[in-house]
Motif scaffolding. Structure first.
Motif, PDB file in Angstrom:
ATOM      1  N   TYR A 183       0.970  -1.113  -0.153  1.00  0.00           N
ATOM      2  CA  TYR A 183       0.102   0.071   0.059  1.00  0.00           C
ATOM      3  C   TYR A 183       0.765   1.264   0.010  1.00  0.00           C
ATOM      4  O   TYR A 183       0.465   2.400  -0.863  1.00  0.00           O
ATOM      5  CB  TYR A 183      -0.883  -0.032   1.195  1.00  0.00           C
ATOM      6  CG  TYR A 183      -2.077   0.814   1.304  1.00  0.00           C
ATOM      7  CD1 TYR A 183      -2.311   1.899   0.275  1.00  0.00           C
ATOM      8  CD2 TYR A 183      -2.649   1.289   2.401  1.00  0.00           C
ATOM      9  CE1 TYR A 183      -3.219   2.843   0.371  1.00  0.00           C
ATOM     10  CE2 TYR A 183      -3.831   2.201   2.557  1.00  0.00           C
ATOM     11  CZ  TYR A 183      -4.064   2.949   1.480  1.00  0.00           C
ATOM     12  OH  TYR A 183      -5.138   3.932   1.533  1.00  0.00           O
ATOM     13  N   GLN A 184       2.034   1.358   0.946  1.00  0.00           N
ATOM     14  CA  GLN A 184       2.848   2.246   0.766  1.00  0.00           C
ATOM     15  C   GLN A 184       3.470   2.485  -0.570  1.00  0.00           C
ATOM     16  O   GLN A 184       3.709   3.765  -0.698  1.00  0.00           O
ATOM     17  CB  GLN A 184       3.741   2.218   1.842  1.00  0.00           C
ATOM     18  CG  GLN A 184       4.928   3.259   2.019  1.00  0.00           C
ATOM     19  CD  GLN A 184       5.748   3.124   3.489  1.00  0.00           C
ATOM     20  OE1 GLN A 184       5.276   3.098   4.208  1.00  0.00           O
ATOM     21  NE2 GLN A 184       7.108   3.223   3.184  1.00  0.00           N
ATOM     22  N   ASP A 185       3.956   1.390  -1.123  1.00  0.00           N
ATOM     23  CA  ASP A 185       4.451   1.721  -2.512  1.00  0.00           C
ATOM     24  C   ASP A 185       3.468   2.323  -3.489  1.00  0.00           C
ATOM     25  O   ASP A 185       3.710   3.081  -4.295  1.00  0.00           O
ATOM     26  CB  ASP A 185       5.024   0.255  -3.204  1.00  0.00           C
ATOM     27  CG  ASP A 185       6.167  -0.002  -2.495  1.00  0.00           C
ATOM     28  OD1 ASP A 185       6.776   0.571  -1.939  1.00  0.00           O
ATOM     29  OD2 ASP A 185       6.422  -1.335  -2.447  1.00  0.00           O
ATOM     30  N   LYS A 186       2.280   1.782  -3.413  1.00  0.00           N
ATOM     31  CA  LYS A 186       1.334   2.342  -4.325  1.00  0.00           C
ATOM     32  C   LYS A 186       0.932   3.832  -4.141  1.00  0.00           C
ATOM     33  O   LYS A 186       0.819   4.664  -4.887  1.00  0.00           O
ATOM     34  CB  LYS A 186      -0.082   1.631  -4.150  1.00  0.00           C
ATOM     35  CG  LYS A 186      -1.391   1.840  -4.855  1.00  0.00           C
ATOM     36  CD  LYS A 186      -2.565   1.409  -4.331  1.00  0.00           C
ATOM     37  CE  LYS A 186      -3.841   1.499  -5.319  1.00  0.00           C
ATOM     38  NZ  LYS A 186      -4.723   0.671  -5.034  1.00  0.00           N
ATOM     39  N   LEU A 187       1.004   4.448  -2.830  1.00  0.00           N
ATOM     40  CA  LEU A 187       0.572   5.524  -2.395  1.00  0.00           C
ATOM     41  C   LEU A 187       2.045   6.355  -2.947  1.00  0.00           C
ATOM     42  O   LEU A 187       1.884   7.681  -3.401  1.00  0.00           O
ATOM     43  CB  LEU A 187       0.680   5.659  -1.045  1.00  0.00           C
ATOM     44  CG  LEU A 187      -0.759   5.553  -0.608  1.00  0.00           C
ATOM     45  CD1 LEU A 187      -0.978   5.525   0.976  1.00  0.00           C
ATOM     46  CD2 LEU A 187      -2.012   6.001  -1.082  1.00  0.00           C
ATOM     47  N   SER A 188       3.117   6.065  -2.850  1.00  0.00           N
ATOM     48  CA  SER A 188       4.169   6.694  -3.080  1.00  0.00           C
ATOM     49  C   SER A 188       4.663   6.963  -4.509  1.00  0.00           C
ATOM     50  O   SER A 188       5.134   7.891  -5.121  1.00  0.00           O
ATOM     51  CB  SER A 188       5.605   5.944  -2.731  1.00  0.00           C
ATOM     52  OG  SER A 188       5.512   5.850  -1.259  1.00  0.00           O
ATOM     53  N   GLN A 189       4.006   5.872  -5.369  1.00  0.00           N
ATOM     54  CA  GLN A 189       4.247   6.185  -6.848  1.00  0.00           C
ATOM     55  C   GLN A 189       3.071   6.970  -7.388  1.00  0.00           C
ATOM     56  O   GLN A 189       3.275   7.857  -8.238  1.00  0.00           O
ATOM     57  CB  GLN A 189       3.716   4.684  -7.482  1.00  0.00           C
ATOM     58  CG  GLN A 189       4.880   3.750  -7.307  1.00  0.00           C
ATOM     59  CD  GLN A 189       4.660   2.236  -7.731  1.00  0.00           C
ATOM     60  OE1 GLN A 189       3.853   2.200  -8.437  1.00  0.00           O
ATOM     61  NE2 GLN A 189       5.414   1.552  -7.415  1.00  0.00           N
ATOM     62  N   ARG A 190       2.054   7.249  -6.375  1.00  0.00           N
ATOM     63  CA  ARG A 190       0.852   7.918  -7.032  1.00  0.00           C
ATOM     64  C   ARG A 190       1.213   9.461  -6.592  1.00  0.00           C
ATOM     65  O   ARG A 190       0.924  10.294  -7.186  1.00  0.00           O
ATOM     66  CB  ARG A 190      -0.458   7.475  -6.335  1.00  0.00           C
ATOM     67  CG  ARG A 190      -1.557   8.520  -6.632  1.00  0.00           C
ATOM     68  CD  ARG A 190      -2.170   8.430  -7.829  1.00  0.00           C
ATOM     69  NE  ARG A 190      -3.280   9.133  -8.343  1.00  0.00           N
ATOM     70  CZ  ARG A 190      -3.063  10.304  -8.440  1.00  0.00           C
ATOM     71  NH1 ARG A 190      -2.184  11.181  -8.122  1.00  0.00           N
ATOM     72  NH2 ARG A 190      -4.438  11.084  -8.696  1.00  0.00           N
ATOM     73  N   PHE A 191       1.905   9.679  -5.426  1.00  0.00           N
ATOM     74  CA  PHE A 191       2.401  10.925  -5.017  1.00  0.00           C
ATOM     75  C   PHE A 191       3.856  11.180  -5.003  1.00  0.00           C
ATOM     76  O   PHE A 191       4.262  11.386  -3.551  1.00  0.00           O
ATOM     77  CB  PHE A 191       1.678  11.283  -3.592  1.00  0.00           C
ATOM     78  CG  PHE A 191      -0.037  11.340  -3.800  1.00  0.00           C
ATOM     79  CD1 PHE A 191      -0.685  12.257  -4.605  1.00  0.00           C
ATOM     80  CD2 PHE A 191      -0.720  10.209  -3.286  1.00  0.00           C
ATOM     81  CE1 PHE A 191      -2.030  12.143  -4.562  1.00  0.00           C
ATOM     82  CE2 PHE A 191      -2.133  10.304  -3.400  1.00  0.00           C
ATOM     83  CZ  PHE A 191      -2.564  11.022  -4.088  1.00  0.00           C
ATOM     84  N   PRO A 192       4.429  11.070  -5.723  1.00  0.00           N
ATOM     85  CA  PRO A 192       6.044  11.039  -5.581  1.00  0.00           C
ATOM     86  C   PRO A 192       6.386  12.478  -4.973  1.00  0.00           C
ATOM     87  O   PRO A 192       5.690  13.674  -5.247  1.00  0.00           O
ATOM     88  CB  PRO A 192       6.459  11.227  -7.123  1.00  0.00           C
ATOM     89  CG  PRO A 192       5.238  11.660  -7.862  1.00  0.00           C
ATOM     90  CD  PRO A 192       4.122  11.178  -7.214  1.00  0.00           C
TER      91      PRO A 192
END
Length: 306
Positions: free
Chosen positions: A150-159
């Motif tokens: 989930y953290q990776d998904k959010l990090s990719q969405r909001f660099p």
């Protein structure tokens, strides 16, 4: 908390928010995300965010926010009032996801499960804060599903924004606790003042907790199950609790195309591959198949006869 916009039509989802503090548009800010009402079979699920400048984190602790599940309803109301009282540096927003939205999403032909619905709600609220000019540098999230994924998904969405996803984040980070309180207060208000568009008359509103194992909730579900029309939209009919009761107590529905679908399925089982239409038998002739009326009407013939 005024839920007038949602109460006007509780069949659809609704977003409500505070004013954005000016300081949040000029200073680096942190934001917390949490939800209320993920598990119940009754009522909406609510996602909440709360944000403040990173420089004011300690003041957030002074508001004595805590995980909403550890507080009484009166304590949550008081803490929400405290958050509103700190509006010079604290902002919040909520996304109310109606039970009707949950049910139709989970039961549509292309499956849209609760985790995906939750992730999209959280992402939508973060994007809302950014669109309003909040200078986000840190986001803290109570996990849904595997935290690392989930953290990776959010990090990719909001660099460029530091994402921290943890189990039980509402008890670890005050800003997430504040988001938890916003979400829980909104859900409490929505459930308590639920408007039944089905016009069920003087309906009993003692639902219990809304969780499937609550005896009061079970009794309410049994009492308000209509054998033909099922449940009011207050019920998440995608939940197995509701589906099992419908299967056992409601009138069986037979759809006109059930028989046709069964014939199609049987035909597909016989035709193991489309390539079989082009295979030749030992005698050199194409395998025999019953020709569909579409081909005869259009005077179409198999390739092997050309």
């Amino acid at each position: 908390m005024d839920l007038g916009d949602f109460e006007a039509d509780n069949s659809v989802s609704c977003r409500l928010a505070s004013e954005i503090p000016d300081i949040c548009k000029t200073e680096d800010c942190c934001l917390g995300i949490d939800e209320a009402g993920r598990g119940p079979v009754l009522g909406p699920m609510v996602y909440g965010i709360c944000f403040c400048p990173v420089s004011r984190k300690e003041e957030m602790k002074g508001l004595k926010v805590a995980d909403s599940k550890t507080l009484t309803e009166a304590e949550r109301e008081n803490l929400f009032d405290n958050l509103n009282g700190a509006k010079s540096y604290v902002g919040w927003a909520i996304q109310i996801i109606s039970p009707n939205t949950i049910s139709t999403s989970m039961l549509q032909r292309t499956k849209y499960n609760l985790n995906a619905l939750s992730h999209d709600a959280a992402i939508g609220l973060v994007q809302y804060a950014l669109d309003c000019g909040v200078q986000l540098t840190e986001v803290f999230v109570d996990t849904v599903g595997p935290a690392e994924k989930y953290q990776d998904k959010l990090s990719q969405r909001f660099p460029g924004i530091e994402m921290t996803v943890r189990p039980k984040a509402d008890s670890l980070f005050p800003i997430v606790s504040a988001a938890s309180i916003c979400a829980k207060v909104a859900r409490d208000h929505a459930v308590k003042r639920w408007n039944f568009p089905e016009d069920l008359g003087d309906i009993q509103t003692d639902y219990g907790s809304g969780y499937p194992n609550d005896p009061k909730t079970k009794a309410w579900l049994l009492k308000y199950l209509d054998p033909v029309f099922g449940y009011p939209q207050f019920v998440r009919f995608s939940w197995s609790t509701a589906q099992n009761l419908l299967d056992g107590k409601a009138v069986t529905v037979h759809w006109d195309d059930d028989e046709e679908d069964g014939e199609k399925a049987a035909a597909l089982q016989k035709n193991t591959s489309m390539l079989s239409y082009f295979n030749r038998s030992a005698g050199g002739n194409a395998q025999t198949h019953k020709t569909h009326r579409f081909f005869t009407d259009k005077k179409l013939v198999s390739l092997d006869t050309l």
